[in-house]
Design an enzyme around this catalytic site. Structure first.
Site, PDB file in Angstrom:
ATOM      1  N   ASP A  19      46.698  32.966  34.582  1.00  0.00           N
ATOM      2  CA  ASP A  19      47.051  33.358  35.944  1.00  0.00           C
ATOM      3  C   ASP A  19      48.395  32.728  36.296  1.00  0.00           C
ATOM      4  OD1 ASP A  19      46.871  34.461  38.411  1.00  0.00           O
ATOM      5  OD2 ASP A  19      45.247  33.206  39.146  1.00  0.00           O
ATOM      6  N   GLU A  98      51.570  43.859  39.807  1.00  0.00           N
ATOM      7  CA  GLU A  98      51.056  44.189  41.137  1.00  0.00           C
ATOM      8  C   GLU A  98      51.928  45.177  41.900  1.00  0.00           C
ATOM      9  OE1 GLU A  98      49.257  41.683  44.818  1.00  0.00           O
ATOM     10  OE2 GLU A  98      48.887  41.245  42.732  1.00  0.00           O
ATOM     11  N   LYS A 134      48.055  46.560  39.119  1.00  0.00           N
ATOM     12  CA  LYS A 134      47.186  45.791  40.007  1.00  0.00           C
ATOM     13  C   LYS A 134      47.280  46.366  41.421  1.00  0.00           C
ATOM     14  CE  LYS A 134      46.506  40.793  40.187  1.00  0.00           C
ATOM     15  NZ  LYS A 134      47.254  39.568  39.952  1.00  0.00           N
ATOM     16  N   THR A 158      42.242  44.257  42.512  1.00  0.00           N
ATOM     17  CA  THR A 158      42.252  42.840  42.855  1.00  0.00           C
ATOM     18  C   THR A 158      41.747  42.609  44.277  1.00  0.00           C
ATOM     19  OG1 THR A 158      43.641  40.850  42.784  1.00  0.00           O
ATOM     20  CG2 THR A 158      44.683  42.847  43.630  1.00  0.00           C
ATOM     21  N   PHE A 180      37.372  37.195  43.456  1.00  0.00           N
ATOM     22  CA  PHE A 180      38.078  35.943  43.715  1.00  0.00           C
ATOM     23  C   PHE A 180      37.112  34.797  44.028  1.00  0.00           C
ATOM     24  CE2 PHE A 180      42.801  36.726  44.562  1.00  0.00           C
ATOM     25  CZ  PHE A 180      42.845  37.758  43.640  1.00  0.00           C
TER      26      PHE A 180
END
Length: 319
Positions: A19, A98, A134, A158, A180
């Site tokens: 990450d 993203e 993403k 996400t 998450f």
């Protein structure tokens, strides 16, 4: 002979993803996949390894004449893909890239930006099967995912905080979802509901629940636990399809040579009927879940703010 580290043991149980957009950390820790998002691109602007890429894009922008908002946005897109391209050379797997968080409630704009990124990567020699697009898991993001997956563009949905969100993304054909863990725990702690043990950790319980539901339903979408606050949370999800972990937690796992037992295992699919999630159910269920509603909004805002900050940095460099 030293026993294997927990990181080595974890690699045998789950696909380990980094990450981070930190080039040196990825080179050192050798994850299968990695990610870029505005927060990580913002950090990358200060890393020497990306200096040449940034200088190149700033020079290109200056050669375009007048500095406009459109030009600044274009530079940020080029940097995002540039960082992703560099990272793709370090890993065997995929780079998650993203789509702008400020497009989270616009299906058509999300699809357009995703296709633009795929085309830019292709031009840089990175094929689409090395990229995950993403998207924020709003209903509009789910619909964008449905369109992109139908065209063979794999998506990472996400900011997943609610079971209905997870199911909707899977029904849209998402390649992967990112629930998450840490942000869920943060919310409960902020509301004086800190868990007594790791098995009571609300983020851990949520991912275990989603993983179990997907396996029982025979859903192929990959479950990737994300946003960890501790190695305990990671260890509690050992065996999950994928885990995306920050470099500091990867280092801690690498330094620990204790035993790491498997916590999640796939089960045989059961043939049961389910009513597909529609827009009304999605919105009702997220609205009725204060944690999911707040954390989804916060997550979108945080990524949008970081994107704004990256754009401001670029605009200042061009001024």
């Amino acid at each position: 002979m030293t026993s294997p580290s927990k990181l080595e043991q974890l690699r045998d149980l789950s696909v380990v993803v980094a990450d981070t957009g930190d080039f040196d950390a990825i080179k050192r820790l050798k994850p299968v996949d990695c990610t870029t998002n505005p927060t990580l691109v913002k950090k990358a602007l200060d890393l020497p390894v990306y200096a040449e890429l940034i200088d190149e894009q700033i020079s290109w922008a200056k050669s375009q004449g007048e500095v406009t908002e459109t030009l600044v946005h274009e530079v940020v897109d080029r940097l995002t893909v540039g960082v992703g391209t560099k990272l793709s050379g370090l890993i065997k797997g995929r780079v998650s890239t993203e789509v702008d968080a400020d497009l989270a409630f616009d299906t058509a704009a999300t699809v357009a930006k995703a296709k633009k990124f795929i085309a830019m990567y292709a031009e840089a020699g990175v094929p689409k099967d090395r990229i995950l697009i993403k998207v924020a898991s709003t209903w509009e993001g789910v619909e964008a995912c449905r369109q992109l997956q139908a065209e063979g563009i794999d998506c990472n949905c996400t900011l997943i905080f609610n079971p209905t969100q997870a199911i909707a993304c899977a029904e849209a054909g998402a390649f992967l979802i990112s629930p998450f863990v840490g942000r869920i725990l943060d919310w409960y702690k902020a509301h004086d509901q800190a868990p007594a043990t790791i098995d009571d950790d609300q983020g851990v319980k949520f991912v275990r629940g989603v993983y179990g539901t997907f396996k029982r339903r025979g859903i192929k979408t990959v479950v990737m636990g994300a946003s960890f606050r501790s190695t305990e949370q990671i260890e509690a999800l050992a065996g999950c399809d994928r885990l995306t972990i920050s470099p500091d937690l990867l280092d801690k796992l690498d330094a620990d040579h204790g035993d790491l037992p498997r916590k999640l295992s796939p089960v045989a699919a059961e043939s049961t009927q389910h009513t597909p999630v529609d827009a009304a159910k999605f919105k009702t269920d997220v609205e009725a879940d204060p944690m999911a509603k707040e954390k989804l909004a916060d997550g979108i805002k945080a990524f949008a703010d970081d994107l704004k900050a990256v754009r401001k940095t670029i605009a200042d460099r061009l001024a």
